[in-house]
Design a protein around this motif. Structure first.
Motif, PDB file in Angstrom:
ATOM      1  N   GLU A 188       0.727  -1.322   0.054  1.00 11.57           N
ATOM      2  CA  GLU A 188       0.095  -0.116  -0.074  1.00 11.57           C
ATOM      3  C   GLU A 188       0.879   1.264   0.035  1.00 11.57           C
ATOM      4  N   PHE A 189       2.068   0.992  -0.016  1.00 15.28           N
ATOM      5  CA  PHE A 189       3.231   2.400  -0.003  1.00 15.28           C
ATOM      6  C   PHE A 189       3.862   2.334  -1.259  1.00 15.28           C
ATOM      7  N   SER A 190       4.395   3.334  -1.676  1.00 17.33           N
ATOM      8  CA  SER A 190       5.476   3.565  -2.710  1.00 17.33           C
ATOM      9  C   SER A 190       6.709   4.334  -2.495  1.00 17.33           C
ATOM     10  N   TRP A 191       7.967   3.841  -2.795  1.00 14.26           N
ATOM     11  CA  TRP A 191       9.413   4.198  -2.625  1.00 14.26           C
ATOM     12  C   TRP A 191       9.339   5.545  -3.239  1.00 14.26           C
ATOM     13  N   ASP A 192       9.804   6.740  -2.455  1.00 15.40           N
ATOM     14  CA  ASP A 192      10.281   7.977  -3.048  1.00 15.40           C
ATOM     15  C   ASP A 192      11.621   8.084  -2.873  1.00 15.40           C
ATOM     16  N   SER A 193      12.157   8.024  -4.115  1.00 20.06           N
ATOM     17  CA  SER A 193      13.759   8.056  -4.115  1.00 20.06           C
ATOM     18  C   SER A 193      14.343   9.326  -3.812  1.00 20.06           C
ATOM     19  N   SER A 194      13.668  10.506  -3.583  1.00 20.82           N
ATOM     20  CA  SER A 194      14.330  11.899  -3.487  1.00 20.82           C
ATOM     21  C   SER A 194      14.414  11.672  -1.873  1.00 20.82           C
ATOM     22  N   LYS A 195      13.532  11.098  -1.227  1.00 22.07           N
ATOM     23  CA  LYS A 195      13.503  11.080   0.088  1.00 22.07           C
ATOM     24  C   LYS A 195      13.765   9.886   0.919  1.00 22.07           C
ATOM     25  N   ALA A 196      14.062   8.935  -0.031  1.00 20.63           N
ATOM     26  CA  ALA A 196      14.596   7.598   0.559  1.00 20.63           C
ATOM     27  C   ALA A 196      13.754   7.223   1.554  1.00 20.63           C
ATOM     28  N   CYS A 197      12.561   6.879   1.258  1.00 20.86           N
ATOM     29  CA  CYS A 197      11.763   6.376   2.213  1.00 20.86           C
ATOM     30  C   CYS A 197      10.327   5.692   1.730  1.00 20.86           C
ATOM     31  N   CYS A 198       9.486   5.062   2.439  1.00 21.76           N
ATOM     32  CA  CYS A 198       8.369   4.671   1.809  1.00 21.76           C
ATOM     33  C   CYS A 198       7.018   5.627   2.046  1.00 21.76           C
ATOM     34  N   THR A 199       6.386   5.957   1.306  1.00 19.77           N
ATOM     35  CA  THR A 199       5.446   7.079   1.186  1.00 19.77           C
ATOM     36  C   THR A 199       3.977   6.465   0.797  1.00 19.77           C
ATOM     37  N   VAL A 200       2.962   7.145   1.700  1.00 17.41           N
ATOM     38  CA  VAL A 200       1.561   6.704   1.326  1.00 17.41           C
ATOM     39  C   VAL A 200       1.026   6.983  -0.167  1.00 17.41           C
ATOM     40  N   GLU A 201       1.724   8.126  -0.597  1.00 17.95           N
ATOM     41  CA  GLU A 201       1.092   8.408  -1.936  1.00 17.95           C
ATOM     42  C   GLU A 201       1.735   7.376  -3.041  1.00 17.95           C
ATOM     43  N   LYS A 202       0.828   6.850  -3.730  1.00 19.51           N
ATOM     44  CA  LYS A 202       1.156   6.012  -4.804  1.00 19.51           C
ATOM     45  C   LYS A 202       1.991   6.682  -5.865  1.00 19.51           C
ATOM     46  N   THR A 203       3.014   5.860  -6.402  1.00 21.81           N
ATOM     47  CA  THR A 203       3.727   6.495  -7.369  1.00 21.81           C
ATOM     48  C   THR A 203       3.899   5.363  -8.652  1.00 21.81           C
ATOM     49  N   CYS A 204       4.006   5.708  -9.861  1.00 20.44           N
ATOM     50  CA  CYS A 204       4.389   4.904 -11.117  1.00 20.44           C
ATOM     51  C   CYS A 204       5.594   3.812 -10.762  1.00 20.44           C
ATOM     52  N   ASN A 205       5.029   2.602 -11.170  1.00 20.40           N
ATOM     53  CA  ASN A 205       6.063   1.446 -10.842  1.00 20.40           C
ATOM     54  C   ASN A 205       7.336   1.832 -11.945  1.00 20.40           C
ATOM     55  N   ARG A 206       7.135   2.391 -12.972  1.00 21.11           N
ATOM     56  CA  ARG A 206       8.286   2.680 -13.992  1.00 21.11           C
ATOM     57  C   ARG A 206       8.131   4.366 -14.149  1.00 21.11           C
ATOM     58  N   ILE A 207       9.360   4.657 -14.684  1.00 22.15           N
ATOM     59  CA  ILE A 207       9.435   6.096 -14.967  1.00 22.15           C
ATOM     60  C   ILE A 207       8.565   6.500 -16.349  1.00 22.15           C
ATOM     61  N   CYS A 208       7.743   7.589 -16.205  1.00 22.15           N
ATOM     62  CA  CYS A 208       6.864   7.748 -17.399  1.00 22.15           C
ATOM     63  C   CYS A 208       7.913   8.739 -18.476  1.00 22.15           C
ATOM     64  N   ALA A 209       7.240   8.720 -19.686  1.00 17.50           N
ATOM     65  CA  ALA A 209       8.248   9.554 -20.735  1.00 17.50           C
ATOM     66  C   ALA A 209       7.379  11.154 -20.313  1.00 17.50           C
ATOM     67  N   ALA A 210       8.217  11.882 -20.202  1.00 13.72           N
ATOM     68  CA  ALA A 210       7.651  13.409 -19.832  1.00 13.72           C
ATOM     69  C   ALA A 210       6.823  13.944 -20.913  1.00 13.72           C
ATOM     70  N   ALA A 211       7.166  13.631 -22.294  1.00 14.81           N
ATOM     71  CA  ALA A 211       6.656  14.142 -23.544  1.00 14.81           C
ATOM     72  C   ALA A 211       5.248  13.955 -23.583  1.00 14.81           C
ATOM     73  N   ASP A 212       5.072  12.590 -23.443  1.00 14.99           N
ATOM     74  CA  ASP A 212       3.789  12.154 -23.927  1.00 14.99           C
ATOM     75  C   ASP A 212       3.177  11.275 -23.054  1.00 14.99           C
ATOM     76  N   GLU A 213       3.445  10.830 -21.838  1.00 13.35           N
ATOM     77  CA  GLU A 213       3.019   9.958 -20.838  1.00 13.35           C
ATOM     78  C   GLU A 213       2.504  10.693 -19.520  1.00 13.35           C
ATOM     79  N   GLU A 214       1.611  10.173 -18.775  1.00 14.20           N
ATOM     80  CA  GLU A 214       1.234  10.758 -17.682  1.00 14.20           C
ATOM     81  C   GLU A 214       0.983   9.555 -16.557  1.00 14.20           C
TER      82      GLU A 214
END
Length: 424
Positions: A67-93
């Protein structure tokens, strides 16, 4: 009841305050419970319960409890869900899909785009052709990027991966360059060899069909060399040997092949038959030596009816680097001046044999030491032999095995006899 509601609200606020690190007590810190982290199961304590890592060396989606996601910028698990892979900034969300967040195409980026905007990027390498298309553009035009296929529609012909380039999600498909592979067509002109295929994309499955599938050409051109000719042939007739140069340092591979044309582009393959009287063009090349220091020389070439160059019927084609022309028309086009040797031979047949064996003794010389018909002065380099077996065309006027050759005189006599009988 009111107290319970207040407690639950406080817990929710603590867990959902932006992307703050989770600080609840449901899971212990991994450092406090003798934990291990595994790709399959994430981070678990020694008693097999989940824990919260302080660092994550795994796929980020496996670091934290589900139920948590890893926030690499803060090096911790956060409640806010994040994408499991990096999205393409120009045409993905990054969007919610149930309890997960995934990368989806932002179709608004491709409003008013047409099929003319779909321009596959083709990268030509020596043995691989890569074709890339924008996944989101393909989808916005109403096509299924997963449906890609070649002239040969077999699933064994599709090798693909996706990546982000220039902030766009690209689907890349790889092709082998071999002739005949999955429908490849190989052609050539005076300077290049071309490998061609066709890429196909079907429309996105729908009850209504409003457009045709896409077909686009895939073409790569390669400069003509012996190596590219061998690479793109199905069954190239070739021979190799390893040479040592005059200075004795290092070793180099010499390759010999035969061609049907003076441009050295139409290679003779292992199952090709050569018509007697036509030209055979031999080429011998060393590709990994220094052309400013060394030259390749065909010292001697011999033709024999069997795989024994000492056969009593063997014929000398090249002697001391030049053509003696003692029964077989031979022309030395280039020899001893570069790392490329070229020789023209008018094909012939040993009576009663269906093929001819060609043997060439070659060596590396110092530049300008082996030109013309000079006696080879460079004795420090070793001489090696490369050889080919040329199949000869079977026709009514050619002897194969026990079948006798029919001479023009015999044929003419038979024709006259036939005519005289008809006139009686």
């Amino acid at each position: 009841m009111k107290l319970l509601c207040v407690f639950m609200l406080a817990t929710f606020l603590k867990q959902s305050a932006g992307a703050d690190c989770y600080t609840g007590n449901d899971y212990p810190k991994c450092d406090d419970c003798d934990s291990d982290c595994f790709t399959e199961n994430g981070c678990i304590c020694s008693d097999f319960t989940k824990c919260l890592p302080s660092t994550c060396a795994l796929d980020p989606s496996n670091c934290c409890p589900v139920e948590f996601s890893w926030d690499s910028s803060k090096a911790c698990c956060t409640v806010e869900k994040t994408c499991n892979r990096i999205c393409a900034a120009a045409d993905e969300e990054c969007v919610f899909q149930g309890d997960d967040k995934i990368c989806e195409c932002n179709n608004s980026k491709y409003t008013n785009k047409t099929i003319q905007d779909l321009k596959p990027v083709v990268i030509c390498q020596s043995d691989i052709i890569s074709v890339s298309v924008s996944r989101c553009l393909v989808q916005s035009l109403g096509y299924d990027y997963k449906s890609f296929y070649l002239n040969d529609a077999s699933s064994d012909c599709v090798f693909n991966y996706n990546n982000i380039t220039n902030n766009q999600r690209l689907d890349t498909y790889q092709l082998d360059t071999k002739q005949g592979w999955c429908g490849n067509i190989v052609t050539n002109d005076s300077s290049k060899i071309y490998v061609m295929n066709t890429g196909h994309l079907n429309t996105t499955p729908s009850p209504l069909i409003t457009k045709n599938p896409i077909a686009f050409n895939i073409t790569c051109g390669y400069n003509k060399t012996l190596q590219t000719s061998l690479q793109f042939a199905l069954k190239p007739l070739m021979s190799t040997a390893v040479l040592k140069p005059v200075n004795g340092e290092g070793s180099y591979t010499v390759t010999m092949a035969a061609f049907k044309d003076s441009e050295f582009t139409n290679i003779i393959q292992a199952d090709d038959y050569v018509e007697i009287g036509s030209n055979i063009f031999l080429e011998m090349v060393v590709t990994d030596a220094d052309g400013s220091t060394f030259a390749l020389s065909a010292v001697q070439c011999v033709a024999a009816p069997t795989n024994d160059r000492t056969d009593t019927n063997a014929v000398q084609l090249v002697t001391k680097g030049c053509a003696p022309n003692n029964g077989v028309e031979t022309e030395v086009l280039e020899n001893g001046v570069s790392l490329d040797v070229r020789i023209r031979i008018q094909s012939f047949q040993f009576s009663g044999f269906p093929s001819v064996y060609l043997f060439c003794d070659v060596m590396l010389c110092g530049v300008n030491e082996c030109t013309g018909c000079k006696v080879q002065r460079s004795t420090d380099g070793n001489i090696e032999t490369v050889n080919l077996n040329i199949l000869l065309q079977d026709n009514e006027l050619t002897s194969f095995g026990s079948k006798p050759a029919i001479s023009w005189a015999t044929l003419a006599g038979s024709l006259l006899t036939f005519l005289s009988i008809k006139l009686v």
